[in-house]
Design an enzyme around this catalytic site. Structure first.
Site, PDB file in Angstrom:
ATOM      1  N   ARG A 158     -21.398  14.674  11.949  1.00  0.00           N
ATOM      2  CA  ARG A 158     -22.833  14.529  11.692  1.00  0.00           C
ATOM      3  C   ARG A 158     -23.592  15.611  12.455  1.00  0.00           C
ATOM      4  NH1 ARG A 158     -24.487   8.979  13.600  1.00  0.00           N
ATOM      5  NH2 ARG A 158     -23.356   8.331  11.723  1.00  0.00           N
ATOM      6  N   ARG A 177     -30.281   9.901  19.702  1.00  0.00           N
ATOM      7  CA  ARG A 177     -29.646  10.601  18.596  1.00  0.00           C
ATOM      8  C   ARG A 177     -30.669  11.443  17.836  1.00  0.00           C
ATOM      9  NH1 ARG A 177     -25.267   6.335  16.013  1.00  0.00           N
ATOM     10  NH2 ARG A 177     -24.182   5.765  17.935  1.00  0.00           N
ATOM     11  N   LYS A 231     -26.686   3.213  21.468  1.00  0.00           N
ATOM     12  CA  LYS A 231     -27.411   4.249  20.741  1.00  0.00           C
ATOM     13  C   LYS A 231     -28.911   4.081  20.918  1.00  0.00           C
ATOM     14  CE  LYS A 231     -25.879   2.324  16.829  1.00  0.00           C
ATOM     15  NZ  LYS A 231     -25.664   2.079  15.367  1.00  0.00           N
ATOM     16  N   LYS A 249     -32.757   5.573  19.141  1.00  0.00           N
ATOM     17  CA  LYS A 249     -33.308   6.299  17.999  1.00  0.00           C
ATOM     18  C   LYS A 249     -34.815   6.434  18.135  1.00  0.00           C
ATOM     19  CE  LYS A 249     -29.632   4.585  14.972  1.00  0.00           C
ATOM     20  NZ  LYS A 249     -29.305   3.855  13.725  1.00  0.00           N
ATOM     21  N   CYS A 286     -25.686   2.539   2.124  1.00  0.00           N
ATOM     22  CA  CYS A 286     -24.872   3.159   3.167  1.00  0.00           C
ATOM     23  C   CYS A 286     -23.532   3.596   2.582  1.00  0.00           C
ATOM     24  CB  CYS A 286     -24.671   2.192   4.331  1.00  0.00           C
ATOM     25  SG  CYS A 286     -23.648   0.758   3.920  1.00  0.00           S
ATOM     26  N   CYS A 298     -15.884   3.925   6.050  1.00  0.00           N
ATOM     27  CA  CYS A 298     -16.486   3.255   7.201  1.00  0.00           C
ATOM     28  C   CYS A 298     -15.599   2.109   7.672  1.00  0.00           C
ATOM     29  CB  CYS A 298     -17.878   2.730   6.853  1.00  0.00           C
ATOM     30  SG  CYS A 298     -18.658   1.828   8.225  1.00  0.00           S
ATOM     31  N   CYS A 353     -22.297  -3.975   5.557  1.00  0.00           N
ATOM     32  CA  CYS A 353     -22.097  -4.875   6.691  1.00  0.00           C
ATOM     33  C   CYS A 353     -23.449  -5.129   7.338  1.00  0.00           C
ATOM     34  CB  CYS A 353     -21.103  -4.272   7.696  1.00  0.00           C
ATOM     35  SG  CYS A 353     -21.820  -2.990   8.761  1.00  0.00           S
ATOM     36  N   CYS A 392     -27.135   0.275   8.566  1.00  0.00           N
ATOM     37  CA  CYS A 392     -27.446   1.707   8.531  1.00  0.00           C
ATOM     38  C   CYS A 392     -28.414   2.062   7.403  1.00  0.00           C
ATOM     39  CB  CYS A 392     -26.163   2.521   8.387  1.00  0.00           C
ATOM     40  SG  CYS A 392     -25.090   2.455   9.843  1.00  0.00           S
TER      41      CYS A 392
END
Length: 569
Positions: A74, A143, A209, A211, A430, A436, A475, A479
Site C-alpha cells: 500500500r 496512516r 492504527k 487515521k 472491500c 484478505c 467482515c 474497511c
C-alpha cells in the site's frame, strides 16, 4: 516493584529495534514464500501485509504445499494525489510484479496485490523511485492522511491539501529501518540501540492504527466522522479560517461482542490553522499514553475517548498542546459520495470524475481500464486524484484538452459513470476473498453479482437513478465503512450477511442491524419491499436512510449513532 509485563505485540515492537526485526533475513530465505509471523506484524509498518490465496488453500494442503503466499503493498499518498509519471510507474509495477491490477482503496491510495516475496523489495524500491513511499501506510501509526478529493476546485481546497501533506509528514516514523531494508541504506546489522529515537511514537509506537481525514463542506467525501481525527475545514468569504476537530471515529467491531462497536467522531472544538499541528500531536500522544495496550480490540482511540470521557480528553489535549480550542463553527454536509463527469474549477481548469467499480483497475471483459488510464497518463498534463469512495478524478485539464481525454475514456470503456445507476454510483466494497485473511464472506467479487439484482428491484419502483449509499464488507472490521451505508451488508459466513439500514446520505448517522446472518434471497425480499414503500411514501427530496428512520423501519438514532458536539469552556 517490577514493571508490568507488556502484551506480546508491544514487546515485539520494543524488541524490533525500531521496526527492523528480522525482516531482511526473512526476505533472503529462499526456502519459503513467507516471512515469520513476528516479521509480518512489523512489515505492516513498512506498508505491506503477507497474505495467501484462500481459493487455493485446500488444494495446496492436499498437495502438501505451503499456502500460495504473496504480499499486499500500500502506498502513502497524502490526499490521493498522483502525478502522470507516478501513475505510469505504478502501472508498470502492477504489470511486472503484482496480480489483479491497481486497486484504489477506501483511504485514497493504491494497493498492489499478489506480489511474491522475491519481488517485494524491488516493488518498494520502484515506489520510492517514483517519489512516493509505503512507510506507515499500515501498522500502529498514523496512516494515510485523506483529504477532500479535488484540491484544485478552489484556492481553499488547495490549502486544505497542503495541510494534509503537512500532517502526513509530521507523523511519519523517524526510524531508518525502511531505508536500510528496502533502499539499501546502512546495513541493518550495524544499527545500534540509541542511535535513533521516535519523538512522537516512542519504542512501542501507538496502541493501534490511527487515521486522520479532512473534509471540505458541503462534501463529506472522506467520511470525516469515521476518522480518529476528523477535520472539517471552515471556509468563509473565500478564506480558510480553520478546522472543527472531531475525535474518536472508527468503524471496526467484532460479531457477537457488544463491547466493540463503530463510533462517529465527537467534535471537541475549532482550531485555527496555526494551532492545527500542535493539537493533532496532542491528540496522538494522548492516545499513545492512554490507549489500551493490553487488549487490542479496545486499543483504538474511540475506546480511549469513551473510557476516559470526551471532556477529559479535550482538557488533556489543551494542556499538552498549550492551545485553547474555540467552540465549533457551523457547517453543513450535503452527501458523502463523489461527483462524476466534468467539473470546472475556480481557475478555469477542468476535472473529470470517473467511476471505478470497487477501485479495481484491470483489463477485463468490462473494458481495458488499466490500459486506458496508462494511455491517459501518457498525455495528461495535470494530475490524478484518488477518492475515498474508490473512484478517480483526472484533474487539472485545460479546456482544449477535454476532447482528447473524453476520446480515450470512451475508447477504453471508462465512461460507465454516464450510464451507471444511482446505487452503483454510491457503492463501496472491500477486497475480502481471496486475499484478505480476515474475510468471512465475499465482498468485491459479490458486488457485481448482487448489484444487477438490486438495480432490477429499484427499476421496478422507478428508483434506478436514486443515489443510495450502499456498502459491502466481508467482515465486521469495516474497511468499506459499512456502518455509514444507508444499506450495508457485513459478512458473517460464505453467502450470509448482516443487513444494516438507516445511515444518512451525508455520513453523519450510523446504521443499525435490521436482520442478522441472512442469505441473498432474504436480503432481496426485504429490500424489494422497502424500495416499494420508499417509492410510495417518501417525502420530497427525502433520502432512503432518512425515510427508514421517519417511517419507523429502524429506530430513531440514539446519541451513540450521531456525532457528539462539545463546546470548550
Amino acid at each position: 516493584m517490577t514493571d508490568k509485563k507488556l502484551a506480546p505485540i508491544e514487546q515485539l515492537k520494543v524488541d524490533s529495534r525500531y521496526l527492523r526485526g528480522t525482516i531482511a533475513q526473512g526476505l533472503a530465505d529462499p526456502v519459503t514464500g513467507a516471512i515469520s509471523e513476528d516479521d509480518n506484524k512489523l512489515l505492516k509498518f513498512h506498508g505491506s501485509y503477507q497474505q495467501d490465496d484462500r481459493d487455493l488453500r485446500e488444494e495446496r494442503r492436499k498437495q502438501k504445499l505451503e499456502p500460495a503466499y504473496s504480499f499486499m503493498i500500500r502506498a502513502r499518498l497524502a490526499g490521493g494525489v498522483v502525478t502522470p509519471p507516478q501513475w505510469l510507474a505504478f502501472d508498470k509495477i502492477a504489470r511486472d510484479w503484482a496480480q489483479f491490477g491497481l486497486r484504489i482503496t477506501t483511504r485514497q491510495t493504491f494497493q498492489w496485490h499478489g506480489v511474491r516475496k522475491p519481488f517485494l523489495k524491488p516493488t518498494l524500491r520502484a515506489i520510492h523511485d517514483a517519489m512516493a513511499t509505503t512507510i506507515a501506510a499500515c501498522g500502529d501509526v498514523n496512516r494515510q492522511v485523506v483529504s477532500a478529493a479535488n484540491p484544485l476546485l478552489s484556492e481553499q481546497h488547495a490549502l486544505v491539501q497542503e495541510w494534509a501533506e503537512k500532517i502526513s509528514d509530521a507523523f511519519l516514523p523517524k526510524t531508518n529501518a525502511y531505508a536500510e531494508i528496502w533502499l539499501d541504506g546502512k546495513k541493518v546489522d550495524e544499527a545500534t540501540e540509541g542511535e535513533e529515537v521516535e519523538p512522537i511514537y516512542g519504542k512501542t509506537y501507538l496502541p493501534r492504527k490511527f487515521k486522520i481525514g479532512i473534509a471540505v463542506p458541503p462534501l463529506n467525501d472522506v467520511d470525516v466522522f469515521a476518522q480518529d481525527i476528523g477535520l472539517i475545514a471552515i471556509i468563509e468569504d473565500g478564506r480558510l479560517l480553520g478546522f472543527n476537530v472531531a475525535i474518536g471515529g472508527g468503524m471496526g467491531s467484532t460479531h457477537g461482542d457488544d463491547t466493540t462497536y463503530p463510533r462517529l467522531g465527537s467534535i471537541i472544538g475549532f482550531v485555527r490553522p496555526e494551532q492545527l499541528l500542535a493539537v493533532c500531536e496532542a491528540i496522538v500522544t494522548t492516545q499513545r499514553d492512554h490507549g489500551n495496550r493490553d487488549e487490542r480490540r479496545y486499543a483504538r482511540l474511540k475506546y480511549t475517548v469513551d473510557r476516559l470521557g470526551a471532556d477529559w480528553f479535550l482538557e488533556e489535549v489543551q494542556r499538552r498542546s498549550g492551545q485553547t480550542l474555540e467552540p465549533s463553527r457551523p457547517y453543513h454536509f450535503d452527501h458523502n459520495g463523489d461527483r462524476f463527469g466534468w467539473v470546472k474549477g475556480a481557475n478555469g481548469r477542468w476535472h473529470l470524475g470517473l467511476r471505478v467499480d470497487s477501485g479495481r483497475l484491470m483489463d477485463t471483459e468490462n473494458g481495458p481500464w488499466l490500459s486506458g488510464l496508462r494511455a491517459i497518463a501518457q498525455v495528461h498534463k495535470g494530475h490524478f486524484r484518488l477518492t475515498c469512495n474508490q473512484n478517480l478524478i483526472i484533474a487539472d485539464v485545460a479546456a482544449r484538452d477535454k476532447a482528447g481525454i473524453d476520446k480515450l475514456v470512451a475508447e477504453h470503456k471508462l465512461d460507465v459513470y454516464q450510464t451507471q445507476s444511482g446505487i452503483r454510483s454510491s457503492t463501496i466494497a472491500c477486497v475480502a476473498l481471496p486475499t484478505c485473511g480476515l474475510a468471512m464472506a465475499e465482498s468485491e467479487r459479490y458486488a457485481p453479482v448482487l448489484l444487477p439484482k438490486l438495480e432490477a428491484l429499484l427499476e421496478q419502483h422507478g428508483l434506478r437513478d436514486e443515489r443510495i449509499v450502499f456498502r459491502i464488507s466481508g467482515c465486521p472490521n469495516g474497511c468499506s465503512r459499512p456502518y455509514l451505508g444507508e444499506i450495508a451488508l457485513v459478512g458473517r459466513a460464505l453467502g450470509r450477511y448482516d443487513l444494516r439500514l438507516g445511515a444518512n446520505f451525508s455520513g453523519e448517522r450510523l446504521n443499525v442491524v435490521y436482520r442478522q446472518n441472512i442469505p441473498e434471497t432474504e436480503i432481496l425480499a426485504i429490500l424489494g419491499e422497502l424500495f416499494g414503500r420508499f417509492a410510495a411514501e417518501r417525502q420530497p427530496g427525502e433520502h432512503f436512510g432518512d425515510f427508514l428512520v421517519r417511517a419507523g423501519v429502524v429506530a430513531e438514532p440514539s446519541a451513540r449513532l450521531i456525532p457528539l458536539v462539545l463546546q470548550p469552556a
